[in-house]
Design an enzyme around this catalytic site. Structure first.
Site, PDB file in Angstrom:
ATOM      1  N   GLY A 216       5.582  -2.786  -7.047  1.00  0.00           N
ATOM      2  CA  GLY A 216       5.032  -1.947  -5.977  1.00  0.00           C
ATOM      3  C   GLY A 216       4.206  -2.704  -4.958  1.00  0.00           C
ATOM      4  O   GLY A 216       3.437  -2.103  -4.213  1.00  0.00           O
TER       5      GLY A 216
ATOM      6  N   ILE B  82      -6.081   2.104   4.169  1.00  0.00           N
ATOM      7  CA  ILE B  82      -5.793   2.883   5.381  1.00  0.00           C
ATOM      8  C   ILE B  82      -4.991   4.152   5.064  1.00  0.00           C
ATOM      9  O   ILE B  82      -5.003   5.112   5.832  1.00  0.00           O
ATOM     10  CB  ILE B  82      -5.038   1.988   6.410  1.00  0.00           C
TER      11      ILE B  82
ATOM     12  N   ASN C  16      -0.610  -4.612  -7.953  1.00  0.00           N
ATOM     13  CA  ASN C  16       0.843  -4.580  -7.965  1.00  0.00           C
ATOM     14  C   ASN C  16       1.363  -5.991  -7.707  1.00  0.00           C
ATOM     15  O   ASN C  16       0.834  -6.699  -6.852  1.00  0.00           O
ATOM     16  CB  ASN C  16       1.354  -3.626  -6.884  1.00  0.00           C
TER      17      ASN C  16
ATOM     18  N   HIS D 158      -6.421  -2.562  -6.194  1.00  0.00           N
ATOM     19  CA  HIS D 158      -6.741  -1.210  -5.758  1.00  0.00           C
ATOM     20  C   HIS D 158      -7.772  -0.605  -6.712  1.00  0.00           C
ATOM     21  O   HIS D 158      -7.530  -0.578  -7.929  1.00  0.00           O
ATOM     22  CB  HIS D 158      -5.500  -0.306  -5.820  1.00  0.00           C
TER      23      HIS D 158
ATOM     24  N   HIS E 208      -4.271  -8.404  -3.952  1.00  0.00           N
ATOM     25  CA  HIS E 208      -5.294  -7.377  -3.778  1.00  0.00           C
ATOM     26  C   HIS E 208      -5.307  -6.471  -4.985  1.00  0.00           C
ATOM     27  O   HIS E 208      -4.287  -6.283  -5.648  1.00  0.00           O
ATOM     28  CB  HIS E 208      -5.036  -6.559  -2.499  1.00  0.00           C
TER      29      HIS E 208
HETATM   30  P1  AMP Z   1       0.524  -2.737  -2.236  1.00  0.00           P
HETATM   31  O1  AMP Z   1       1.602  -1.680  -2.243  1.00  0.00           O
HETATM   32  O2  AMP Z   1      -0.079  -2.949  -3.595  1.00  0.00           O
HETATM   33  O3  AMP Z   1       0.979  -4.018  -1.591  1.00  0.00           O
HETATM   34  O4  AMP Z   1      -0.655  -2.119  -1.376  1.00  0.00           O
HETATM   35  C1  AMP Z   1      -0.851  -2.387  -0.029  1.00  0.00           C
HETATM   36  C2  AMP Z   1      -1.873  -1.387   0.436  1.00  0.00           C
HETATM   37  O5  AMP Z   1      -2.380  -1.820   1.684  1.00  0.00           O
HETATM   38  C3  AMP Z   1      -1.339   0.029   0.649  1.00  0.00           C
HETATM   39  O6  AMP Z   1      -2.049   0.937  -0.190  1.00  0.00           O
HETATM   40  C4  AMP Z   1      -1.584   0.294   2.124  1.00  0.00           C
HETATM   41  O7  AMP Z   1      -1.950   1.620   2.398  1.00  0.00           O
HETATM   42  C5  AMP Z   1      -2.693  -0.686   2.434  1.00  0.00           C
HETATM   43  N1  AMP Z   1      -2.806  -1.094   3.831  1.00  0.00           N
HETATM   44  C6  AMP Z   1      -1.801  -1.466   4.659  1.00  0.00           C
HETATM   45  N2  AMP Z   1      -2.282  -1.811   5.867  1.00  0.00           N
HETATM   46  C7  AMP Z   1      -3.632  -1.651   5.796  1.00  0.00           C
HETATM   47  C8  AMP Z   1      -4.708  -1.828   6.729  1.00  0.00           C
HETATM   48  N3  AMP Z   1      -4.492  -2.261   7.981  1.00  0.00           N
HETATM   49  N4  AMP Z   1      -5.967  -1.534   6.311  1.00  0.00           N
HETATM   50  C9  AMP Z   1      -6.194  -1.088   5.065  1.00  0.00           C
HETATM   51  N5  AMP Z   1      -5.228  -0.927   4.144  1.00  0.00           N
HETATM   52  C10 AMP Z   1      -3.972  -1.178   4.503  1.00  0.00           C
END
Ligand code: AMP
Ligand code: ZN
Length: 114
Positions: free
Chosen positions: A93, A31, A87, A102, A100
């Site tokens: 991070g 997002i 992360n 990236h 998940h």
């Molecule tokens: P992390 O910092 O590795 O936990 O990454 C979490 C990621 O989730 C971040 O890059 C956010 O931008 C992403 N994120 C948070 N909420 C949503 C959402 N509703 N849909 C898609 N991505 C999201």
């Protein structure tokens, strides 16, 4: 897991821009993208962090890697390449506590990361 953002996305309680889905894996656009290509890959089953991976999770996590490469290929990244990163814990991070990966691409990616 109740209240987990990515479980809610996996359960379709929260919309996402889905780019791949099968029984065990979901991929959707981040997002708040930090690169022109920024896709997240999750196991649908809740696993909080990489430290919570258990025996039996190998097939889904192996499959997740296969799917990430497949999506990268479909996005035309074979020549330029990409980064696949997970992360772990706050120090790594991690802000969403559902495992998940990236997929980042489409710009120069610094190494080491900041
Ligand atoms: P992390 O910092 O590795 O936990 O990454 C979490 C990621 O989730 C971040 O890059 C956010 O931008 C992403 N994120 C948070 N909420 C949503 C959402 N509703 N849909 C898609 N991505 C999201
Ligand atoms: Zn979850």
């Amino acid at each position: 897991m109740q209240g987990c953002l990515f479980c809610r996305i996996a359960n379709k309680e929260i919309p996402a821009d889905v780019v791949y889905e099968d029984e065990h894996i979901l991929a959707f656009k981040d997002i708040n993208p930090v690169a022109p290509v920024h896709v997240l890959f999750i196991p649908k089953r809740h696993i909080a962090t990489l430290f919570d991976i258990q025996k039996g999770d190998e097939p889904v996590l192996g499959r997740l890697h296969m799917v990430a490469v497949q999506v990268a290929r479909e996005l035309g990244l074979e020549e330029r390449g990409f980064r696949l990163v997970a992360n772990c814990q706050e120090g790594g991070g991690q802000y969403v506590f559902h495992v998940h990966y990236h997929l980042l691409a489409g710009r120069d990616l610094d190494w080491p990361p900041g």
